[in-house]
Design a protein around this motif. Structure first.
Motif, PDB file in Angstrom:
ATOM      1  N   ALA A 299       1.224  -1.437  -0.261  1.00  0.00           N
ATOM      2  CA  ALA A 299      -0.060   0.286   0.026  1.00  0.00           C
ATOM      3  C   ALA A 299       0.701   1.252   0.453  1.00  0.00           C
ATOM      4  CB  ALA A 299      -0.743  -0.164   1.166  1.00  0.00           C
ATOM      5  N   VAL A 300       1.967   1.339   0.373  1.00  0.00           N
ATOM      6  CA  VAL A 300       2.488   2.688   0.595  1.00  0.00           C
ATOM      7  C   VAL A 300       3.920   2.883  -0.662  1.00  0.00           C
ATOM      8  CG1 VAL A 300       5.223   3.493   1.973  1.00  0.00           C
ATOM      9  CG2 VAL A 300       3.255   2.334   3.563  1.00  0.00           C
ATOM     10  N   LYS A 301       3.923   1.277  -0.971  1.00  0.00           N
ATOM     11  CA  LYS A 301       4.394   1.584  -2.726  1.00  0.00           C
ATOM     12  C   LYS A 301       3.991   2.474  -3.826  1.00  0.00           C
ATOM     13  CE  LYS A 301       7.783  -2.402  -1.251  1.00  0.00           C
ATOM     14  NZ  LYS A 301       8.606  -3.188  -2.117  1.00  0.00           N
ATOM     15  N   ASP A 302       2.750   1.265  -3.003  1.00  0.00           N
ATOM     16  CA  ASP A 302       1.808   1.781  -4.162  1.00  0.00           C
ATOM     17  C   ASP A 302       1.601   3.442  -4.097  1.00  0.00           C
ATOM     18  OD1 ASP A 302       1.739  -0.333  -5.200  1.00  0.00           O
ATOM     19  OD2 ASP A 302      -0.334  -1.184  -4.286  1.00  0.00           O
ATOM     20  N   LEU A 303       1.352   3.816  -3.382  1.00  0.00           N
ATOM     21  CA  LEU A 303       0.799   5.172  -2.495  1.00  0.00           C
ATOM     22  C   LEU A 303       1.856   6.167  -3.034  1.00  0.00           C
ATOM     23  CD1 LEU A 303      -1.675   4.158  -0.193  1.00  0.00           C
ATOM     24  CD2 LEU A 303      -2.460   5.832  -2.499  1.00  0.00           C
ATOM     25  N   LYS A 304       2.837   5.577  -2.489  1.00  0.00           N
ATOM     26  CA  LYS A 304       4.257   7.217  -3.096  1.00  0.00           C
ATOM     27  C   LYS A 304       4.349   7.009  -4.973  1.00  0.00           C
ATOM     28  CE  LYS A 304       7.719   6.857  -0.240  1.00  0.00           C
ATOM     29  NZ  LYS A 304       8.905   6.194   0.588  1.00  0.00           N
ATOM     30  N   ARG A 305       4.230   6.045  -5.298  1.00  0.00           N
ATOM     31  CA  ARG A 305       4.248   6.191  -6.519  1.00  0.00           C
ATOM     32  C   ARG A 305       3.339   6.988  -7.118  1.00  0.00           C
ATOM     33  NH1 ARG A 305       4.828   0.620  -7.211  1.00  0.00           N
ATOM     34  NH2 ARG A 305       7.358   1.032  -6.903  1.00  0.00           N
ATOM     35  N   LEU A 306       1.825   6.546  -7.156  1.00  0.00           N
ATOM     36  CA  LEU A 306       1.439   7.744  -7.396  1.00  0.00           C
ATOM     37  C   LEU A 306       1.507   8.577  -7.041  1.00  0.00           C
ATOM     38  CD1 LEU A 306      -1.781   7.533  -8.907  1.00  0.00           C
ATOM     39  CD2 LEU A 306      -2.627   7.192  -6.732  1.00  0.00           C
ATOM     40  N   PHE A 307       1.512   9.035  -6.140  1.00  0.00           N
ATOM     41  CA  PHE A 307       1.962  11.412  -5.841  1.00  0.00           C
ATOM     42  C   PHE A 307       2.890  11.268  -5.838  1.00  0.00           C
ATOM     43  CE2 PHE A 307      -1.114  10.094  -1.979  1.00  0.00           C
ATOM     44  CZ  PHE A 307      -1.855  11.256  -1.980  1.00  0.00           C
ATOM     45  N   GLU A 308       4.048  10.547  -7.047  1.00  0.00           N
ATOM     46  CA  GLU A 308       5.112  10.801  -7.665  1.00  0.00           C
ATOM     47  C   GLU A 308       4.783  11.140  -8.942  1.00  0.00           C
ATOM     48  OE1 GLU A 308       9.394   8.816  -9.746  1.00  0.00           O
ATOM     49  OE2 GLU A 308       8.155   7.918  -8.102  1.00  0.00           O
ATOM     50  N   TYR A 309       3.838  10.477  -9.462  1.00  0.00           N
ATOM     51  CA  TYR A 309       3.343  10.102 -10.757  1.00  0.00           C
ATOM     52  C   TYR A 309       2.560  11.533 -11.131  1.00  0.00           C
ATOM     53  CZ  TYR A 309       4.702   5.812 -12.229  1.00  0.00           C
ATOM     54  OH  TYR A 309       6.167   4.240 -12.262  1.00  0.00           O
ATOM     55  N   ALA A 310       1.731  12.168  -9.897  1.00  0.00           N
ATOM     56  CA  ALA A 310       1.055  12.656  -9.435  1.00  0.00           C
ATOM     57  C   ALA A 310       1.451  14.156 -10.163  1.00  0.00           C
ATOM     58  CB  ALA A 310      -0.389  13.044  -8.265  1.00  0.00           C
ATOM     59  N   ASP A 311       2.334  14.843  -9.720  1.00  0.00           N
ATOM     60  CA  ASP A 311       4.036  15.528  -9.747  1.00  0.00           C
ATOM     61  C   ASP A 311       4.476  15.688 -11.201  1.00  0.00           C
ATOM     62  OD1 ASP A 311       4.220  16.568  -7.140  1.00  0.00           O
ATOM     63  OD2 ASP A 311       5.398  15.054  -6.635  1.00  0.00           O
ATOM     64  N   ALA A 312       4.639  14.362 -11.368  1.00  0.00           N
ATOM     65  CA  ALA A 312       4.639  14.530 -13.257  1.00  0.00           C
ATOM     66  C   ALA A 312       3.957  15.481 -14.371  1.00  0.00           C
ATOM     67  CB  ALA A 312       4.766  12.773 -13.227  1.00  0.00           C
ATOM     68  N   TYR A 313       2.172  14.740 -14.334  1.00  0.00           N
ATOM     69  CA  TYR A 313       1.073  15.039 -14.944  1.00  0.00           C
ATOM     70  C   TYR A 313       1.118  16.112 -14.294  1.00  0.00           C
ATOM     71  CZ  TYR A 313      -0.026  10.705 -16.885  1.00  0.00           C
ATOM     72  OH  TYR A 313      -0.674   9.281 -17.223  1.00  0.00           O
ATOM     73  N   GLY A 314       1.320  16.484 -13.513  1.00  0.00           N
ATOM     74  CA  GLY A 314       1.243  18.808 -13.325  1.00  0.00           C
ATOM     75  C   GLY A 314      -0.481  18.608 -12.418  1.00  0.00           C
ATOM     76  N   TYR A 315      -0.839  16.769 -11.636  1.00  0.00           N
ATOM     77  CA  TYR A 315      -2.571  17.110 -10.680  1.00  0.00           C
ATOM     78  C   TYR A 315      -2.420  17.386  -9.576  1.00  0.00           C
ATOM     79  CZ  TYR A 315      -3.050  12.157 -11.794  1.00  0.00           C
ATOM     80  OH  TYR A 315      -2.680  11.196 -11.876  1.00  0.00           O
ATOM     81  N   ARG A 316      -0.753  17.028  -8.787  1.00  0.00           N
ATOM     82  CA  ARG A 316      -0.223  16.710  -7.047  1.00  0.00           C
ATOM     83  C   ARG A 316      -2.003  17.489  -6.442  1.00  0.00           C
ATOM     84  NH1 ARG A 316      -0.685  15.987  -2.702  1.00  0.00           N
ATOM     85  NH2 ARG A 316       1.221  15.256  -1.451  1.00  0.00           N
TER      86      ARG A 316
END
Length: 481
Positions: A299-316
């Motif tokens: 759960a921790v790994k998935d969520l940290k990666r998702l927030f990293e991708y959100a930064d990349a997309y620009g919707y964090r």
């Protein structure tokens, strides 16, 4: 028939009765069949229209409202719906998704296999005339899963499909919640990583921006079912109780703490486990989660990666970690998310997540799958609250064609046909009307121009055109229209 036979038996001998039956007028059904055959298969009626009208006058007016919890869509509302659905479709297509559809009426088992008790209790279900148990779909995901199974090995992966369809749930109505609604779904099949979730969240935020909603208006709560699974496993709560516990946890922000504790205890959850669940769901950052269950937890790994991708997309800035979000449906298995208005005045705007085990529950081979559902009712309320809903009180006609005399009606039809062939939207005045009525109609229809056919102009091969925005009038050759 029994009464008729008894009467005939008392007034005539049997032979007379038989003869009478042979010579009497054909039955109403036979009469209808004859009329149907004579009219080329269409059934007609020989009832006097005046008698029918007189009979109708004695009847009470029918209920003019649609069934409770449903809606009518007169033209103004239909324009708004078409605008909204257009943005749903344009967003999905911008992300490379293909549109699909499925029947509103499905086999009941499709929804009872893996949906959870709450949705099963909300089904519009019945036994049809073929003794089959069927239901109006309460959501689109099970129908989508059925179609994916139907495709079998021929389906190229990853598959990205979307739909906009009507759904039915018999539930308590509140603002933005009805018993029928339309739902926009986007789903991805065949991607194991959270890249799929990140792409879907990008689509949701893109849609919001298209319709004038910002991250100050709306947030998206994010969590993972794996978090709750990890916590429950520590207290030896088995898989059978996992789904019911998720349903209770999903109510944490809607019910008092005492009621949540009561419902968890009713499921046989021990006091220590209740405290652990409430502690875990009170966390408001991934860092707190990491401290509780460790950095190696999925759960921790998935969520940290998702927030990293959100930064990349620009919707964090749209995302908010909220461990209470588990979604009520039993088939979710990983990342889950839910759109909400930051003022807290409306129910969930949209929601979704990963459901890797749904195909197996339906008898097929499991595939990694993730998707979301986005209803039409709540977003309309939000758009109205924010003052960004366009005005749909007027139509979208471009030209109104108006002949000044009956003699010019054929010419008006020719002009209307010419303009329509050129791709313009045209309202043709079909009756003898005054100019005042025609201009009011043009305003109601939202017309850009009124094309007027007068005797003198037409004789000169022209029409008079009035631009309703500038109020300018000028003659235009028919060949230049």
């Amino acid at each position: 028939m029994l009464l008729r036979a008894c009467v005939m038996h008392t007034v005539a001998p049997r032979a007379t009765a038989v003869a009478a039956r042979r010579t009497r007028a054909p039955s109403s059904s036979t009469h209808r069949a004859v009329i149907r055959a004579a009219s080329g298969g269409r059934e007609t009626t020989s009832m006097d229209p005046e008698k029918a009208a007189a009979k109708a006058k004695n009847r009470a007016m029918i209920d003019l409202q649609p069934p409770k919890g449903t809606r009518d869509f007169p033209p103004e509302d239909m324009r708004a719906r078409s605008w909204l659905f257009g943005h749903f479709r344009d967003t999905a297509k911008a992300f490379g998704f293909d549109e699909f559809d499925a029947p509103v009426l499905e086999n009941e088992e499709l929804f009872t296999r893996k949906a959870g008790e709450e949705i099963c209790g909300q089904l519009y279900n019945f036994v049809d005339k073929g003794e089959r148990r069927v239901a109006l779909r309460p959501e689109l995901t099970p129908s989508f899963a059925r179609l994916i199974l139907q495709q079998g090995k021929s389906l190229a992966l990853p598959a990205k499909w979307f739909a906009v369809g009507q759904c039915w749930r018999y539930e308590r109505m509140t603002r933005g919640r009805r018993r029928e609604h339309y739902q926009w779904n986007m789903d991805i099949v065949g991607v194991q990583g959270v890249e799929a979730e990140a792409e879907l969240l990008a689509a949701i935020t893109s849609f919001f921006k298209r319709v004038g909603i910002t991250s100050a208006d709306v947030g998206i709560k994010v969590s993972s079912r794996k978090l709750l699974s990890e916590v429950l496993s520590r207290f030896d709560i088995d898989g059978e109780n996992f789904a019911p516990v998720c349903v209770v946890v999903d109510k944490i922000e809607k019910l008092p703490r005492e009621k949540i504790v009561e419902e968890l205890r009713a499921l046989g959850v021990k006091e220590e486990a209740v405290d652990g669940i409430l502690a875990a769901t009170s966390m408001r950052s991934v860092e707190e989660l990491e401290a509780l269950i460790g950095p190696d937890a999925e759960a921790v790994k998935d969520l940290k990666r998702l927030f990293e991708y959100a930064d990349a997309y620009g919707y964090r800035d749209w995302l908010v970690f909220d461990a209470c979000v588990v979604r009520g449906l039993a088939y979710y298995t990983g990342i889950v998310f839910e759109g909400f208005d930051r003022k807290g005045e409306l129910r969930a705007i949209c929601g979704g997540g990963r459901y890797d085990k749904l195909l197996g529950a339906l008898g097929g081979e499991d595939q990694p799958m993730v998707g979301f559902g986005f209803g039409d009712a709540v977003i309309v309320e939000l758009l109205k609250d924010k003052g960004v809903m366009p005005d749909f009180s007027k139509g979208a006609v471009q030209d109104l064609v108006f002949p000044l005399s009956e003699a010019l009606r054929p010419a008006a039809m020719t002009i209307a046909a010419k303009l329509r062939d050129a791709g313009r939207s045209v309202d043709l005045v079909l009756e003898d009307k005054k100019a005042k009525w025609a201009f009011k109609q043009a305003e109601r229809a939202g017309a850009e121009r009124v094309v007027i056919l007068g005797e003198n102009e037409w004789a000169a091969g022209a029409v008079r055109v009035k631009n309703l925005a500038t109020r300018e009038e000028f003659d235009v050759k028919v060949s230049d229209l």
